[in-house]
Write an enzyme that holds these catalytic residues in place. Structure first.
Site, PDB file in Angstrom:
ATOM      1  CD  GLU A 185     -14.225  -4.928   2.853  1.00 52.91           C
ATOM      2  OE1 GLU A 185     -14.852  -5.719   2.154  1.00 52.91           O
ATOM      3  OE2 GLU A 185     -12.979  -4.879   2.872  1.00 52.91           O
TER       4      GLU A 185
ATOM      5  NE  ARG B  82      -8.736 -13.318 -13.582  1.00 55.92           N
ATOM      6  CZ  ARG B  82      -8.961 -12.506 -12.574  1.00 55.92           C
ATOM      7  NH1 ARG B  82     -10.155 -11.957 -12.410  1.00 55.92           N
ATOM      8  NH2 ARG B  82      -8.022 -12.233 -11.708  1.00 55.92           N
TER       9      ARG B  82
ATOM     10  CD  GLU C  41      -9.091 -11.706  -5.031  1.00 57.81           C
ATOM     11  OE1 GLU C  41      -8.727 -11.621  -6.198  1.00 57.81           O
ATOM     12  OE2 GLU C  41      -9.245 -10.698  -4.289  1.00 57.81           O
TER      13      GLU C  41
ATOM     14  N   GLY D  38      -8.177  -4.310  -8.443  1.00 61.26           N
ATOM     15  CA  GLY D  38      -6.786  -3.901  -8.633  1.00 61.26           C
ATOM     16  C   GLY D  38      -6.458  -2.610  -7.916  1.00 61.26           C
ATOM     17  N   GLY D  39      -7.177  -2.361  -6.785  1.00 61.80           N
ATOM     18  CA  GLY D  39      -6.856  -1.190  -5.974  1.00 61.80           C
ATOM     19  C   GLY D  39      -7.476   0.106  -6.472  1.00 61.80           C
TER      20      GLY D  39
ATOM     21  CE1 TYR E  81      -5.506  -1.311   5.044  1.00 65.38           C
ATOM     22  CE2 TYR E  81      -4.478  -0.863   7.165  1.00 65.38           C
ATOM     23  CZ  TYR E  81      -4.373  -1.161   5.822  1.00 65.38           C
ATOM     24  OH  TYR E  81      -3.136  -1.308   5.250  1.00 65.38           O
TER      25      TYR E  81
HETATM   26  C1  MV4 Z   1      -8.346  -4.716   1.966  1.00 61.57           C
HETATM   27  C2  MV4 Z   1      -7.145  -4.631   2.694  1.00 61.57           C
HETATM   28  C3  MV4 Z   1      -7.249  -4.467   4.059  1.00 61.57           C
HETATM   29  N1  MV4 Z   1      -8.452  -4.376   4.661  1.00 61.57           N
HETATM   30  N2  MV4 Z   1      -9.518  -4.627   2.600  1.00 61.57           N
HETATM   31  C4  MV4 Z   1      -6.372  -4.669  -2.406  1.00 61.57           C
HETATM   32  C5  MV4 Z   1      -7.004  -4.919  -3.735  1.00 61.57           C
HETATM   33  C6  MV4 Z   1      -8.423  -5.274  -3.474  1.00 61.57           C
HETATM   34  N3  MV4 Z   1      -8.801  -6.456  -4.162  1.00 61.57           N
HETATM   35  C7  MV4 Z   1      -8.550  -5.429  -1.996  1.00 61.57           C
HETATM   36  N4  MV4 Z   1      -7.310  -5.016  -1.409  1.00 61.57           N
HETATM   37  C8  MV4 Z   1      -7.192  -4.910  -0.059  1.00 61.57           C
HETATM   38  N5  MV4 Z   1      -8.352  -4.864   0.636  1.00 61.57           N
HETATM   39  C9  MV4 Z   1      -9.565  -4.444   3.930  1.00 61.57           C
HETATM   40  N6  MV4 Z   1     -10.735  -4.354   4.521  1.00 61.57           N
HETATM   41  C10 MV4 Z   1      -5.933  -4.713   1.998  1.00 61.57           C
HETATM   42  C11 MV4 Z   1      -5.950  -4.822   0.616  1.00 61.57           C
HETATM   43  C12 MV4 Z   1      -4.661  -4.844  -0.022  1.00 61.57           C
HETATM   44  C13 MV4 Z   1      -4.180  -5.981  -0.639  1.00 61.57           C
HETATM   45  C14 MV4 Z   1      -4.936  -7.148  -0.724  1.00 61.57           C
HETATM   46  C15 MV4 Z   1      -4.451  -8.256  -1.337  1.00 61.57           C
HETATM   47  C16 MV4 Z   1      -3.172  -8.239  -1.890  1.00 61.57           C
HETATM   48  C17 MV4 Z   1      -2.405  -7.103  -1.828  1.00 61.57           C
HETATM   49  C18 MV4 Z   1      -2.892  -5.962  -1.222  1.00 61.57           C
HETATM   50  C19 MV4 Z   1      -2.114  -4.817  -1.149  1.00 61.57           C
HETATM   51  C20 MV4 Z   1      -2.598  -3.714  -0.541  1.00 61.57           C
HETATM   52  C21 MV4 Z   1      -3.882  -3.713   0.022  1.00 61.57           C
END
Ligand code: MV4
Length: 447
Positions: free
Chosen positions: A200, A292, A275, A164-165, A202
């Protein structure tokens, strides 16, 4: 098959599970907190038992009380729903020790997938594509910075226990790396008592694409296509759909095969979600596995015709999957809107209170999953999601039209909701064109 299932949850998912059990001839026990005496799940189950005060920690999160209730009520299985104890490895293990079936994967799998850097490493070893980045976790700013230089900026710094960030930061150059790493790690130490981090590349403006999988106890694994969950606000999903407008049948086959491979790599059992991030060039990368049933499972049910809760119960009872991959067909298009008790004009502040009037839409291809009713008082102690409105149409355009119509009919009076916000999204030109990514809400709304 089980005789009686205790539902360790509340709200619409508890009601959803009670209905699935009733259709299967299985008795149900609801557990409820003192704030939920008049809750729909309490009233609808065959039996109900109070497990403590309103506070989640003393009720829906209290493992001892839930296990005691299960023994006292002579239930032979527990369905954890989502949230609360659904991804708690210790709880799954306690169920096993008490000879109660936990409707979900084993404690070991929950534990393994809860460790995000270990999940990532496992998937790398299984040849599932992961986001370019570190193979091993990092603990110090020095080793992390070296890793970031190798990967190349911008990078994403993530906490292994995160979600959840939380414990996540972007770093765009070596100048801002150390501060971001330390902030992310501090957040992880404070939130999860864990300093394990990973780095990772980005991925800019990706889509969040997740695959539903089903796996039985005998190594059979199926995927049920994807859900596009890119419409999120602060890591809370707002609207989900299946199939994704970005995915061709060929890409679905490829990603689906990787989702199945991921599940097989950990000997997965029960319903789960893989995911992925999907970038602008349609490259996809494993991100996390959720062990889940998920809030947005109905969109998959609508396009596949498969009852995921019933499948979870059958799998946990030791039945073999009755379907093969070639029996799964994605039919039409489904969209889900999450209606929450929150005020969009006050930073989406939760707004519990008395619901004075509810009117729900209906008709062909319209589904409502909710636990609210007229004169129900939404307690302030729990999640603010009130209702899920799910529609099914022959294609994306007709599903959007149906959602517009259904949102227009939905009335919830007495408390603030995000209904108008959902309406604005469905009416958005970019959304209608399928131009969505995880930046959609920040890009189009001042929120
Ligand atoms: C990322 C990404 C970009 N690059 N990883 C957000 C929550 C977490 N589960 C992983 N997330 C992200 N990981 C890399 N390497 C962007 C996000 C992300 C995001 C991912 C899915 C749905 C909404 C999001 C909103 C902001 C950032």
């Amino acid at each position: 098959m089980f005789h009686k299932i205790l539902i360790a949850n509340r709200g619409e998912i508890a009601v959803r599970i009670i209905r699935a059990c009733r259709e299967m001839g299985i008795k149900t026990v609801a557990v409820y907190s003192e704030a939920d005496r008049e809750a729909l799940h309490t009233l609808l189950a065959d039996e109900a038992i109070c497990i403590g005060p309103a506070s989640s920690l003393e009720s829906y999160l209290n493992m001892e009380r839930i296990l005691s209730a299960t023994v006292a009520m002579k239930a032979d299985a527990i369905h954890p729903g989502f949230g609360f104890l659904s991804e708690n490895a210790r709880f799954a293990e306690l169920c096993q020790k008490c000879h109660i079936a936990f409707i979900g994967p084993s404690a070991q799998i929950i534990h393994k997938m809860g460790n995000k850097s270990e999940a990532r490493k496992t998937m790398m070893e299984a040849n599932v594509p992961v986001v370019p980045g570190s193979r091993e976790p990092v603990y110090t700013v020095e080793e992390a910075e070296k890793m970031a230089e190798e990967i190349g900026y911008p990078v994403m710094i993530k906490a292994s226990s995160g979600g959840g960030g939380k414990g996540m930061r972007i770093s765009r150059s070596s100048e801002d790396f150390a501060a971001n790493f330390q902030n992310a790690q501090m957040e992880s130490i404070n939130g999860f008592s864990d300093d394990t981090m990973y780095i990772e590349k980005y991925i800019e403006q990706p889509r969040h694409i997740e695959f539903q999988i089903l796996a039985d106890k005998y190594g059979n694994v199926l995927h049920l296509g994807e859900r596009d969950c890119s419409i999120q606000r602060r890591h809370q999903k707002v609207m989900e759909e299946s199939p994704s407008a970005a995915i061709s049948p060929e890409l679905r086959k490829q990603m689906g095969e990787m989702a199945v491979r991921a599940a097989k790599a950990v000997n997965y059992e029960n319903a789960g979600t893989i995911e992925f991030l999907l970038d602008k060039n349609k490259q996809f990368y494993f991100m996390e596995m959720n062990t889940r049933i998920q809030v947005e499972h109905p969109v998959t049910e609508m396009v596949t015709g498969i009852d995921l809760i019933q499948e979870q119960i059958r799998i946990a009872a030791g039945e073999k999957l009755s379907l093969r991959q070639e029996d799964i067909h994605i039919n039409g298009h489904a969209i889900e809107c999450r209606i929450n008790a929150e005020n969009p004009s006050k930073h989406f502040m939760p707004c519990p209170g008395l619901i004075t009037n509810v009117h729900v839409p209906g008709g062909n291809g319209v589904r409502i999953d909710t636990a609210i009713y007229n004169n129900y008082r939404v307690p302030p102690n729990y999640d603010s999601m009130l209702l899920k409105l799910i529609v099914h149409g022959n294609d994306r355009a007709s599903a959007i039209e149906k959602m517009r119509s259904a949102l227009g009919e939905l009335i919830i009076e007495g408390i603030e909701t995000n209904l108008d916000f959902e309406y604005e999204i469905i009416n958005n030109e970019d959304f209608q064109k399928g131009n969505i990514d995880t930046d959609f809400i920040p890009k189009h709304f001042n929120v």
